[in-house]
Design a protein around this motif. Structure first.
Motif, PDB file in Angstrom:
ATOM      1  N   MET A 105       0.815  -1.220   0.000  1.00  0.00           N
ATOM      2  CA  MET A 105       0.000   0.000   0.000  1.00  0.00           C
ATOM      3  C   MET A 105       0.845   1.265   0.000  1.00  0.00           C
ATOM      4  O   MET A 105       0.340   2.357  -0.271  1.00  0.00           O
ATOM      5  N   LEU A 106       2.132   1.123   0.289  1.00  0.00           N
ATOM      6  CA  LEU A 106       3.047   2.261   0.187  1.00  0.00           C
ATOM      7  C   LEU A 106       3.588   2.434  -1.230  1.00  0.00           C
ATOM      8  O   LEU A 106       4.175   3.468  -1.546  1.00  0.00           O
ATOM      9  N   LEU A 107       3.395   1.428  -2.066  1.00  0.00           N
ATOM     10  CA  LEU A 107       4.018   1.408  -3.392  1.00  0.00           C
ATOM     11  C   LEU A 107       3.046   1.648  -4.533  1.00  0.00           C
ATOM     12  O   LEU A 107       3.478   1.882  -5.670  1.00  0.00           O
ATOM     13  N   GLY A 108       1.760   1.552  -4.272  1.00  0.00           N
ATOM     14  CA  GLY A 108       0.766   1.751  -5.326  1.00  0.00           C
ATOM     15  C   GLY A 108      -0.614   1.909  -4.728  1.00  0.00           C
ATOM     16  O   GLY A 108      -0.823   1.692  -3.535  1.00  0.00           O
ATOM     17  N   ARG A 109      -1.580   2.270  -5.578  1.00  0.00           N
ATOM     18  CA  ARG A 109      -2.943   2.452  -5.102  1.00  0.00           C
ATOM     19  C   ARG A 109      -3.690   1.132  -4.982  1.00  0.00           C
ATOM     20  O   ARG A 109      -4.750   1.067  -4.351  1.00  0.00           O
ATOM     21  N   SER A 110      -3.170   0.089  -5.609  1.00  0.00           N
ATOM     22  CA  SER A 110      -3.841  -1.207  -5.559  1.00  0.00           C
ATOM     23  C   SER A 110      -2.813  -2.325  -5.574  1.00  0.00           C
ATOM     24  O   SER A 110      -1.686  -2.158  -6.054  1.00  0.00           O
ATOM     25  N   VAL A 174      -3.745  -4.186 -11.188  1.00  0.00           N
ATOM     26  CA  VAL A 174      -3.081  -3.908  -9.916  1.00  0.00           C
ATOM     27  C   VAL A 174      -1.740  -3.218 -10.163  1.00  0.00           C
ATOM     28  O   VAL A 174      -1.090  -3.434 -11.191  1.00  0.00           O
ATOM     29  N   ASP A 175      -1.349  -2.410  -9.200  1.00  0.00           N
ATOM     30  CA  ASP A 175      -0.068  -1.704  -9.272  1.00  0.00           C
ATOM     31  C   ASP A 175       1.078  -2.490  -8.659  1.00  0.00           C
ATOM     32  O   ASP A 175       2.243  -2.244  -8.977  1.00  0.00           O
ATOM     33  N   VAL A 197       5.976  -4.602 -12.463  1.00  0.00           N
ATOM     34  CA  VAL A 197       5.468  -3.856 -11.308  1.00  0.00           C
ATOM     35  C   VAL A 197       6.210  -4.357 -10.072  1.00  0.00           C
ATOM     36  O   VAL A 197       6.808  -5.446 -10.087  1.00  0.00           O
ATOM     37  N   PRO A 198       6.183  -3.586  -8.977  1.00  0.00           N
ATOM     38  CA  PRO A 198       6.834  -4.076  -7.757  1.00  0.00           C
ATOM     39  C   PRO A 198       6.193  -5.379  -7.271  1.00  0.00           C
ATOM     40  O   PRO A 198       4.962  -5.509  -7.265  1.00  0.00           O
ATOM     41  N   VAL A 199       7.025  -6.327  -6.886  1.00  0.00           N
ATOM     42  CA  VAL A 199       6.573  -7.597  -6.303  1.00  0.00           C
ATOM     43  C   VAL A 199       7.120  -7.679  -4.889  1.00  0.00           C
ATOM     44  O   VAL A 199       8.331  -7.588  -4.685  1.00  0.00           O
TER      45      VAL A 199
END
Length: 246
Positions: A105-110, A174-175, A197-199
């Motif tokens: 939740m710090l890295l994207g909106r979803s 998803v972000d 995307v970040p994993v």
């Protein structure tokens, strides 16, 4: 600083993988011990497995308290025994599901969770709501890979997980991806490069959170619900878990 990273299942090869992941993100001056309980299931894929993993986990927490461990990571995505562990540990205790979701939740909106078997999706959704992440979590996808298959050589498990990660991005928009099993810890960077995307791997996230809390001198509040459990008698196989009066 000494941090115990506890794999609540009894598969030592998975514990080794988890330990390597935790050490790769730990800072200078932090020692990571990766521990396998002496009792419990080989993998955790059901509510029954999760319930029976907790005594072994709490045994390791109690032993860590006697050794002066500074903080703990519960390295199973169901976060089994987390509340009980917080009652008996002096230092912070972080579960990998909570750590991964809060990081996402710090890295994207979803974000979306990619887990192992479909039968574990309900527990993942339960934790999404518990941790206040329901507005951000758009999907929990199952790769239908049994936990112990993550220990097998070859690419079949990796490819199945990668496909669900790709679908989460393309179909659920998803972000960020959250990996829903500690046994996936070694796939994190490869999957991030693959899906773009970040994993987030909860083992790494929880390790750095525990480390940060210890450095800040912060721990679980023991004022109310997480106060030490009241002493009482335990019988049968649980007699050794009896809490002595303070």
């Amino acid at each position: 600083m000494l941090i115990s990273v506890i794999n609540p299942n009894t598969t030592s090869s998975m514990t080794g993988k988890i330990g390597r992941c935790a050490r790769s993100v730990a800072g200078a001056g932090t020692t990571i011990e990766a521990l396998t309980p002496t009792m419990g299931p080989a993998s955790i894929e059901s509510h029954y497995d999760e319930a029976l993993a907790v005594p072994g986990l709490l045994t390791e927490i109690a032993a860590g308290e006697r050794r002066g461990v500074d903080g703990y990571v519960v390295a199973c995505f169901g976060d089994p025994g987390l509340d009980a562990a917080r009652e008996i540990a002096r230092g912070p205790v972080i579960g990998i599901a909570e750590a991964a979701m809060r990081t996402a939740m710090l890295l994207g909106r979803s974000f979306g969770v990619v887990t192992t078997l479909g039968r574990t999706r309900g527990r993942a959704w339960e934790l999404v709501h518990r941790y206040g992440a329901a507005a951000a979590c758009r999907t929990v996808r199952a790769s239908e890979i049994p936990v112990l298959d993550l220990e097998l050589p070859g690419s079949a498990a990796r490819d199945a997980i990668a496909q669900e990660c790709k679908r989460a991005v393309a179909e659920d928009d998803v972000d960020v991806i959250v990996l829903g099993c500690a046994g996936m810890a070694d796939l994190c960077r490869e999957l991030s490069d693959l899906v773009g995307v970040p994993v987030v791997d909860g083992v790494a996230a929880a390790t750095t959170m525990v480390e940060g809390l210890v450095r800040l001198g912060l721990t679980t509040s023991h004022r109310s619900e997480y106060a030490p459990p009241p002493p009482k008698r335990y019988r049968g196989l649980l007699r050794d878990f009896q809490i002595a009066p303070a």
